[in-house]
Design a protein around this motif. Structure first.
Motif, short mmCIF file in Angstrom:
data_model
loop_
_atom_site.label_atom_id
_atom_site.label_comp_id
_atom_site.label_asym_id
_atom_site.label_seq_id
_atom_site.Cartn_x
_atom_site.Cartn_y
_atom_site.Cartn_z
N GLY A 14 22.92 11.48 12.94
CA GLY A 14 23.66 10.63 13.86
C GLY A 14 22.91 9.41 14.35
N MET A 15 21.69 9.21 13.90
CA MET A 15 20.91 8.06 14.35
C MET A 15 21.64 6.76 14.08
SD MET A 15 18.79 5.35 13.34
CE MET A 15 18.68 5.73 11.62
N CYS A 16 22.18 6.60 12.88
CA CYS A 16 22.86 5.35 12.52
C CYS A 16 24.14 5.15 13.33
CB CYS A 16 23.15 5.30 11.02
SG CYS A 16 24.16 6.66 10.40
N VAL A 17 24.87 6.23 13.54
CA VAL A 17 26.12 6.16 14.32
C VAL A 17 25.82 5.78 15.76
CG1 VAL A 17 28.11 7.48 15.10
CG2 VAL A 17 27.24 7.82 12.79
N ASP A 18 24.78 6.35 16.33
CA ASP A 18 24.40 6.02 17.71
C ASP A 18 23.86 4.60 17.84
OD1 ASP A 18 25.13 8.56 18.58
OD2 ASP A 18 23.08 9.34 18.49
N ALA A 19 23.05 4.18 16.87
CA ALA A 19 22.39 2.89 16.95
C ALA A 19 23.31 1.72 16.62
CB ALA A 19 21.17 2.87 16.02
N CYS A 20 24.29 1.96 15.75
CA CYS A 20 25.14 0.85 15.30
C CYS A 20 26.56 1.36 15.01
CB CYS A 20 24.53 0.23 14.05
SG CYS A 20 25.26 -1.34 13.60
N PRO A 21 27.29 1.75 16.06
CA PRO A 21 28.63 2.33 15.86
C PRO A 21 29.66 1.35 15.31
CG PRO A 21 28.19 2.02 18.20
CD PRO A 21 26.90 1.73 17.47
N ILE A 22 29.37 0.06 15.38
CA ILE A 22 30.31 -0.91 14.82
C ILE A 22 30.28 -0.87 13.28
CG2 ILE A 22 28.73 -2.88 14.77
CD1 ILE A 22 31.15 -4.57 15.78
#
Length: 61
Positions: A14-22
């Motif tokens: 979930g790191m990518c989802v949290d860091a860049c949800p757009i």
């Protein structure tokens, strides 16, 4: 430019989802996915996510 997540490597941390949800979200398989062309104003954020991915599952094409 588009980001791609290697589903064979992704561990759904979930790191990518949290860091860049757009740019990233969880797909119906529970793994991360990129779902659009990268907006110009978040390119730097996506590069950071690529660098920070713990399993190196994200690349740009």
């Amino acid at each position: 430019m588009k980001a791609y997540v290697d589903k064979q490597k992704c561990v759904a941390c979930g790191m990518c989802v949290d860091a860049c949800p757009i740019e990233f979200r969880f797909g119906c398989d529970g793994l991360a996915e990129s779902y659009q062309e990268i907006p110009q104003d978040v390119v730097d954020d996506v590069w950071q996510v690529i660098e920070d991915c713990p399993v190196g599952a994200i690349c740009l094409k």
